[in-house]
Design a protein around this motif. Structure first.
Motif, PDB file in Angstrom:
ATOM      1  N   THR A  97       0.821  -1.215   0.000  1.00  0.00           N
ATOM      2  CA  THR A  97       0.000   0.000   0.000  1.00  0.00           C
ATOM      3  C   THR A  97       0.857   1.267   0.000  1.00  0.00           C
ATOM      4  OG1 THR A  97      -0.207  -0.136   2.415  1.00  0.00           O
ATOM      5  CG2 THR A  97      -1.996  -1.075   1.095  1.00  0.00           C
ATOM      6  N   HIS A  98       2.045   1.190   0.579  1.00  0.00           N
ATOM      7  CA  HIS A  98       2.914   2.366   0.571  1.00  0.00           C
ATOM      8  C   HIS A  98       3.563   2.612  -0.785  1.00  0.00           C
ATOM      9  CE1 HIS A  98       2.334   2.605   4.868  1.00  0.00           C
ATOM     10  NE2 HIS A  98       2.985   3.742   4.873  1.00  0.00           N
ATOM     11  N   SER A  99       3.364   1.698  -1.723  1.00  0.00           N
ATOM     12  CA  SER A  99       3.861   1.942  -3.086  1.00  0.00           C
ATOM     13  C   SER A  99       3.149   3.131  -3.716  1.00  0.00           C
ATOM     14  CB  SER A  99       3.647   0.703  -3.957  1.00  0.00           C
ATOM     15  OG  SER A  99       2.252   0.485  -4.214  1.00  0.00           O
ATOM     16  N   THR A 100       1.981   3.484  -3.170  1.00  0.00           N
ATOM     17  CA  THR A 100       1.251   4.645  -3.692  1.00  0.00           C
ATOM     18  C   THR A 100       2.062   5.928  -3.510  1.00  0.00           C
ATOM     19  OG1 THR A 100       0.108   4.939  -1.571  1.00  0.00           O
ATOM     20  CG2 THR A 100      -0.971   3.564  -3.218  1.00  0.00           C
ATOM     21  N   HIS A 101       2.945   5.950  -2.521  1.00  0.00           N
ATOM     22  CA  HIS A 101       3.781   7.135  -2.303  1.00  0.00           C
ATOM     23  C   HIS A 101       4.857   7.261  -3.380  1.00  0.00           C
ATOM     24  CE1 HIS A 101       1.961   8.124   1.550  1.00  0.00           C
ATOM     25  NE2 HIS A 101       1.974   6.833   1.817  1.00  0.00           N
ATOM     26  N   VAL A 102       5.279   6.114  -3.919  1.00  0.00           N
ATOM     27  CA  VAL A 102       6.222   6.149  -5.051  1.00  0.00           C
ATOM     28  C   VAL A 102       5.540   6.783  -6.248  1.00  0.00           C
ATOM     29  CG1 VAL A 102       7.616   4.746  -6.615  1.00  0.00           C
ATOM     30  CG2 VAL A 102       7.447   4.109  -4.199  1.00  0.00           C
ATOM     31  N   PRO A 111      -0.935  15.743  -4.582  1.00  0.00           N
ATOM     32  CA  PRO A 111      -1.286  16.623  -3.448  1.00  0.00           C
ATOM     33  C   PRO A 111      -0.211  16.583  -2.364  1.00  0.00           C
ATOM     34  CG  PRO A 111      -2.565  14.589  -3.381  1.00  0.00           C
ATOM     35  CD  PRO A 111      -1.846  14.590  -4.699  1.00  0.00           C
ATOM     36  N   ASP A 112      -0.239  17.587  -1.490  1.00  0.00           N
ATOM     37  CA  ASP A 112       0.741  17.670  -0.414  1.00  0.00           C
ATOM     38  C   ASP A 112       0.465  16.686   0.720  1.00  0.00           C
ATOM     39  OD1 ASP A 112       2.173  19.647  -1.673  1.00  0.00           O
ATOM     40  OD2 ASP A 112       1.084  21.278  -0.701  1.00  0.00           O
ATOM     41  N   VAL A 113      -0.770  16.245   0.825  1.00  0.00           N
ATOM     42  CA  VAL A 113      -1.138  15.312   1.895  1.00  0.00           C
ATOM     43  C   VAL A 113      -0.590  13.927   1.575  1.00  0.00           C
ATOM     44  CG1 VAL A 113      -3.035  14.239   3.166  1.00  0.00           C
ATOM     45  CG2 VAL A 113      -3.242  16.615   2.385  1.00  0.00           C
ATOM     46  N   LEU A 114       0.298  13.433   2.444  1.00  0.00           N
ATOM     47  CA  LEU A 114       0.921  12.134   2.180  1.00  0.00           C
ATOM     48  C   LEU A 114      -0.021  10.971   2.464  1.00  0.00           C
ATOM     49  CD1 LEU A 114       4.528  12.669   3.581  1.00  0.00           C
ATOM     50  CD2 LEU A 114       3.818  12.565   1.191  1.00  0.00           C
ATOM     51  N   TYR A 115      -0.784  11.054   3.550  1.00  0.00           N
ATOM     52  CA  TYR A 115      -1.639   9.931   3.935  1.00  0.00           C
ATOM     53  C   TYR A 115      -3.113  10.244   3.748  1.00  0.00           C
ATOM     54  CZ  TYR A 115       2.211   7.180   5.791  1.00  0.00           C
ATOM     55  OH  TYR A 115       3.356   6.428   5.917  1.00  0.00           O
ATOM     56  N   ALA A 116      -3.529  10.288   2.499  1.00  0.00           N
ATOM     57  CA  ALA A 116      -4.944  10.452   2.178  1.00  0.00           C
ATOM     58  C   ALA A 116      -5.520   9.086   1.812  1.00  0.00           C
ATOM     59  CB  ALA A 116      -5.112  11.419   1.005  1.00  0.00           C
ATOM     60  N   GLN A 167       2.271   0.278  12.145  1.00  0.00           N
ATOM     61  CA  GLN A 167       1.927   1.695  12.007  1.00  0.00           C
ATOM     62  C   GLN A 167       1.632   2.080  10.551  1.00  0.00           C
ATOM     63  OE1 GLN A 167       5.179   3.707  14.015  1.00  0.00           O
ATOM     64  NE2 GLN A 167       4.350   3.237  16.036  1.00  0.00           N
ATOM     65  N   CYS A 168       0.902   1.188   9.891  1.00  0.00           N
ATOM     66  CA  CYS A 168       0.463   1.456   8.515  1.00  0.00           C
ATOM     67  C   CYS A 168      -0.974   1.959   8.550  1.00  0.00           C
ATOM     68  CB  CYS A 168       0.555   0.188   7.678  1.00  0.00           C
ATOM     69  SG  CYS A 168      -0.212   0.343   6.052  1.00  0.00           S
ATOM     70  N   PRO A 169      -1.229   3.236   8.259  1.00  0.00           N
ATOM     71  CA  PRO A 169      -2.586   3.765   8.362  1.00  0.00           C
ATOM     72  C   PRO A 169      -3.561   3.124   7.386  1.00  0.00           C
ATOM     73  CG  PRO A 169      -1.132   5.369   7.317  1.00  0.00           C
ATOM     74  CD  PRO A 169      -0.263   4.275   7.830  1.00  0.00           C
ATOM     75  N   TYR A 170      -3.068   2.727   6.205  1.00  0.00           N
ATOM     76  CA  TYR A 170      -3.937   2.060   5.232  1.00  0.00           C
ATOM     77  C   TYR A 170      -4.395   0.714   5.786  1.00  0.00           C
ATOM     78  CZ  TYR A 170      -1.548   5.454   2.236  1.00  0.00           C
ATOM     79  OH  TYR A 170      -1.006   6.603   1.702  1.00  0.00           O
ATOM     80  N   CYS A 171      -3.447  -0.026   6.356  1.00  0.00           N
ATOM     81  CA  CYS A 171      -3.764  -1.345   6.901  1.00  0.00           C
ATOM     82  C   CYS A 171      -4.722  -1.232   8.085  1.00  0.00           C
ATOM     83  CB  CYS A 171      -2.490  -2.063   7.344  1.00  0.00           C
ATOM     84  SG  CYS A 171      -1.269  -2.305   6.026  1.00  0.00           S
ATOM     85  N   ILE A 172      -4.489  -0.237   8.939  1.00  0.00           N
ATOM     86  CA  ILE A 172      -5.391  -0.023  10.072  1.00  0.00           C
ATOM     87  C   ILE A 172      -6.806   0.236   9.583  1.00  0.00           C
ATOM     88  CG2 ILE A 172      -5.963   1.526  11.995  1.00  0.00           C
ATOM     89  CD1 ILE A 172      -2.906   1.977  12.346  1.00  0.00           C
ATOM     90  N   ASP A 173      -6.948   1.101   8.593  1.00  0.00           N
ATOM     91  CA  ASP A 173      -8.258   1.466   8.058  1.00  0.00           C
ATOM     92  C   ASP A 173      -8.951   0.267   7.420  1.00  0.00           C
ATOM     93  OD1 ASP A 173     -10.175   3.700   7.299  1.00  0.00           O
ATOM     94  OD2 ASP A 173      -9.708   2.915   5.313  1.00  0.00           O
ATOM     95  N   VAL A 174      -8.253  -0.413   6.531  1.00  0.00           N
ATOM     96  CA  VAL A 174      -8.844  -1.529   5.786  1.00  0.00           C
ATOM     97  C   VAL A 174      -9.234  -2.673   6.718  1.00  0.00           C
ATOM     98  CG1 VAL A 174      -8.338  -3.349   4.116  1.00  0.00           C
ATOM     99  CG2 VAL A 174      -7.733  -0.988   3.589  1.00  0.00           C
TER     100      VAL A 174
END
Length: 217
Positions: A97-102, A111-116, A167-174
């Motif tokens: 999921t953090h590949s989205t930052h790449v 956008p400037d928001v990293l964790y949307a 501490q992965c916010p995507y994983c926590i949400d999903v």
């Protein structure tokens, strides 16, 4: 000087904490005791979660201690193996999921928001660029979280606990949403998170033995 950092005898050094930091030691022990009491989750369930978290913290003392405690509480080896695979899947998922930052880094209009939450819409890019590996990940994640010796609901509770450890916010949400959809209560999720907190603290606590050992060498 001891040549092997990880020997079980190292734990004997922890007895010195009664003199080195007695107040902190008591507070940690009280914290740990309260977390592992029967509650919305049973002691057995909490110890299975603890074993999964030790896969993240990679503390050999914690792995040894909580595997034995889980066994004593009635956990089967098959259940612990399944819990460990949930941890592996969530660790893999955090990376995926953090590949989205790449993708964002290579896009000047990002956008400037990293964790949307909307970042996950770009996850398809990984599937296009590394299709075989991505399909393999999807199949592994599905296999790790489907019902087996452990229920799908409990595996998602474990997943939430592990996601808080990584501490992965995507994983926590999903996985919070998946756990709730499968019937997990807020109390169960809260207690699972507290197990994670105790295990994260426990890894640091157990490694104090290395401070003592190195200082005394």
């Amino acid at each position: 000087m001891v040549s092997n950092f990880y020997i079980k005898d190292n734990k004997q050094l922890m007895a010195q904490l009664k003199e080195l930091a007695p107040e902190q030691l008591k507070a940690f022990n009280d914290f740990n005791t309260l977390v592992f009491k029967n509650g919305a989750l049973t002691i057995k369930e909490k110890e299975i979660i603890a074993v999964a978290i030790t896969m993240v913290t990679q503390c050999p003392y914690c792995i040894d201690s909580h595997t034995k405690k889980a066994k004593k509480a009635g956990a089967a080896l098959e259940e612990l193996a399944e819990a460990a695979f949930v941890a592996a899947a969530i660790e893999a998922g955090g990376t995926v999921t953090h590949s989205t930052h790449v993708h964002h880094a290579s896009n000047q209009d990002a956008p400037d928001v990293l964790y949307a939450r909307s970042n996950l819409k770009n996850l398809g890019q990984l599937g296009k660029l590394a299709p075989e590996g991505f399909k393999g990940y999807q199949a592994f994640s599905a296999a790790a979280t489907k019902a087996g010796k452990l229920s799908a609901k409990f595996k998602e509770i474990i997943a939430v606990a592990v996601a808080n450890a990584t501490q992965c916010p995507y994983c926590i949400d999903v996985h919070t949403k998946k756990a709730i959809n499968l019937g997990a209560t807020n109390e169960e999720l809260a207690e699972a998170i507290m197990v994670t907190s105790a295990l994260k603290a426990g890894g640091s606590y157990a490694h104090i033995s290395h401070i003592i050992q190195s200082f005394q060498d």
